[in-house]
Design an enzyme around this catalytic site. Structure first.
Site, PDB file in Angstrom:
ATOM      1  N   LYS A 150      81.704  23.969 -23.840  1.00 30.36           N
ATOM      2  CA  LYS A 150      81.525  25.334 -24.344  1.00 30.36           C
ATOM      3  C   LYS A 150      82.061  26.268 -23.267  1.00 30.36           C
ATOM      4  O   LYS A 150      81.315  26.817 -22.451  1.00 30.36           O
ATOM      5  CB  LYS A 150      80.049  25.581 -24.667  1.00 30.36           C
ATOM      6  CG  LYS A 150      79.876  26.734 -25.635  1.00 30.36           C
ATOM      7  CD  LYS A 150      78.511  26.716 -26.272  1.00 30.36           C
ATOM      8  CE  LYS A 150      78.213  28.012 -26.982  1.00 30.36           C
ATOM      9  NZ  LYS A 150      79.148  28.366 -28.052  1.00 30.36           N
ATOM     10  N   GLU A 183      85.095  21.282 -37.446  1.00 32.15           N
ATOM     11  CA  GLU A 183      83.980  22.238 -37.397  1.00 32.15           C
ATOM     12  C   GLU A 183      84.513  23.605 -37.789  1.00 32.15           C
ATOM     13  O   GLU A 183      85.660  23.723 -38.217  1.00 32.15           O
ATOM     14  CB  GLU A 183      83.344  22.270 -36.000  1.00 32.15           C
ATOM     15  CG  GLU A 183      84.281  22.722 -34.895  1.00 32.15           C
ATOM     16  CD  GLU A 183      83.592  22.892 -33.543  1.00 32.15           C
ATOM     17  OE1 GLU A 183      82.376  23.069 -33.478  1.00 32.15           O
ATOM     18  OE2 GLU A 183      84.316  22.857 -32.524  1.00 32.15           O
TER      19      GLU A 183
HETATM   20  N1  PMP Z   1      80.833  25.057 -32.880  1.00 33.47           N
HETATM   21  C1  PMP Z   1      81.293  26.071 -32.129  1.00 33.47           C
HETATM   22  C2  PMP Z   1      82.749  26.136 -31.828  1.00 33.47           C
HETATM   23  C3  PMP Z   1      80.404  27.045 -31.636  1.00 33.47           C
HETATM   24  O1  PMP Z   1      80.864  28.051 -30.889  1.00 33.47           O
HETATM   25  C4  PMP Z   1      79.037  26.958 -31.971  1.00 33.47           C
HETATM   26  C5  PMP Z   1      78.079  28.023 -31.508  1.00 33.47           C
HETATM   27  N2  PMP Z   1      77.616  27.785 -30.231  1.00 33.47           N
HETATM   28  C6  PMP Z   1      78.594  25.880 -32.759  1.00 33.47           C
HETATM   29  C7  PMP Z   1      79.527  24.945 -33.190  1.00 33.47           C
HETATM   30  C8  PMP Z   1      77.145  25.698 -33.083  1.00 33.47           C
HETATM   31  O2  PMP Z   1      76.461  25.261 -31.937  1.00 33.47           O
HETATM   32  P1  PMP Z   1      74.910  25.577 -31.714  1.00 33.47           P
HETATM   33  O3  PMP Z   1      74.199  25.054 -32.889  1.00 33.47           O
HETATM   34  O4  PMP Z   1      74.566  24.854 -30.461  1.00 33.47           O
HETATM   35  O5  PMP Z   1      74.797  27.063 -31.597  1.00 33.47           O
END
Ligand code: PMP
Length: 289
Positions: A150, A183
């Site tokens: 991230k 995703e």
């Molecule tokens: N994919 C991406 C690219 C994201 O930026 C996020 C948001 N953080 C998610 C999936 C979802 O992750 P989370 O459930 O940990 O917020």
């Protein structure tokens, strides 16, 4: 608004970093988006663990311990008197010179914690479902910059978001270089087929979402089978149900993909069950501010 900057709480106008910070110059850093519900931080431990893992992958050691980071998050929330909030936690490589070399960055790195009111998708999409499109921009190759990191470099996602904007929808499905569904720009994706949940494995090039893991756990507890498997746009078009998961979005039904209605075109029963289960969980657990 008080912002945490490198161990100090400062006013928004004073929360400034150097133009030589490599987070700005190169997107060299990592971040988390976290939520609080009713005075409790949801899954803070999991978010801090993922932040450290993203940091480890780019050889960026966290400037503080997990406990100090936790305290900094709680202190920032308290200073702003927030009960229901979105938290943005950022750690950059810090100030360096104009070259790429992270060894030139002195200091321990920059820590920024912003706490603000959460902004959500309009309520009608939770009731009626969200329309999304598949975009041409492919998700980063895991062998290049792993989408599991991230990182502050979100240009891949931003390019896809621009395509969604151009198509007049709020989210975009991103495919892997090989054409598998990976995703969305800021959410993970699930489909439901014959009573079973399916989500892409993260090795295809997707963030290991904390909401994704929570939903998989809730599915297990509710007797809904869930597998991680590769699937294509065809499988999405012909799914009985589809939904997205993310810290900000929570669990949001998808009604239409590339102009094809999904299932009945209305949020399905398994999605709605998980929406409710997720809501109940977020309101019943978390670290008290
Ligand atoms: N994919 C991406 C690219 C994201 O930026 C996020 C948001 N953080 C998610 C999936 C979802 O992750 P989370 O459930 O940990 O917020």
């Amino acid at each position: 608004m008080k912002i945490h900057l490198n161990g100090k709480l400062v006013e928004r106008g004073e929360a400034v970093v150097s133009v030589f910070d490599h987070g700005l110059l190169y997107g060299d850093g990592v971040f988390e988006g976290i939520r609080t519900y009713n005075g409790r931080v949801f899954k803070l431990e999991e978010h801090l663990a993922r932040l450290e893992e993203s940091g480890k992958a780019i050889m960026l050691t966290m400037p503080t311990s997990r406990e100090e980071m936790k305290k900094a998050v709680l202190d920032t929330l308290r200073a702003n008197g927030l009960q229901d909030a979105y938290i943005r936690l950022v750690v950059t490589r810090g100030e360096g010179d104009l070259g790429l070399d992270p060894r030139k960055c002195h200091g321990k790195g920059t820590i920024i914690i912003i706490t603000d009111k959460i902004s959500l998708y309009p309520e009608e999409h939770y009731r009626n479902g969200l329309e999304v499109v598949t975009v041409a921009t492919r998700r980063n190759l895991p062998e290049a910059v792993s989408p599991k990191i991230k990182s502050l470099n979100y240009l891949n996602n931003i390019l896809a978001k621009i395509e969604a904007n151009n198509a007049g929808v709020l989210e975009a499905i991103m495919l892997s270089a090989d054409g598998w569904v990976a995703e969305c720009t800021g959410d993970n994706i699930f489909i439901v087929r014959k009573g079973q949940l399916i989500t892409p494995p993260t090795y295809i090039g997707a963030l290991d979402g904390i909401t994704r893991a929570t939903v998989m756990d809730l599915a297990k507890k509710n007797g809904i089978p869930c597998t991680e498997a590769l699937f294509t746009r065809y499988d999405v078009f012909n799914a009985d149900e589809c939904f997205l998961t993310g810290t900000a979005a929570e669990v949001i039904p998808v009604s239409k993909v590339d102009s094809r209605p999904i299932g009945t075109g209305k949020p399905g029963p398994i999605t709605l069950k998980l929406v409710e289960a997720y809501k109940a969980l977020t309101r019943s657990e978390g670290l008290a501010i």
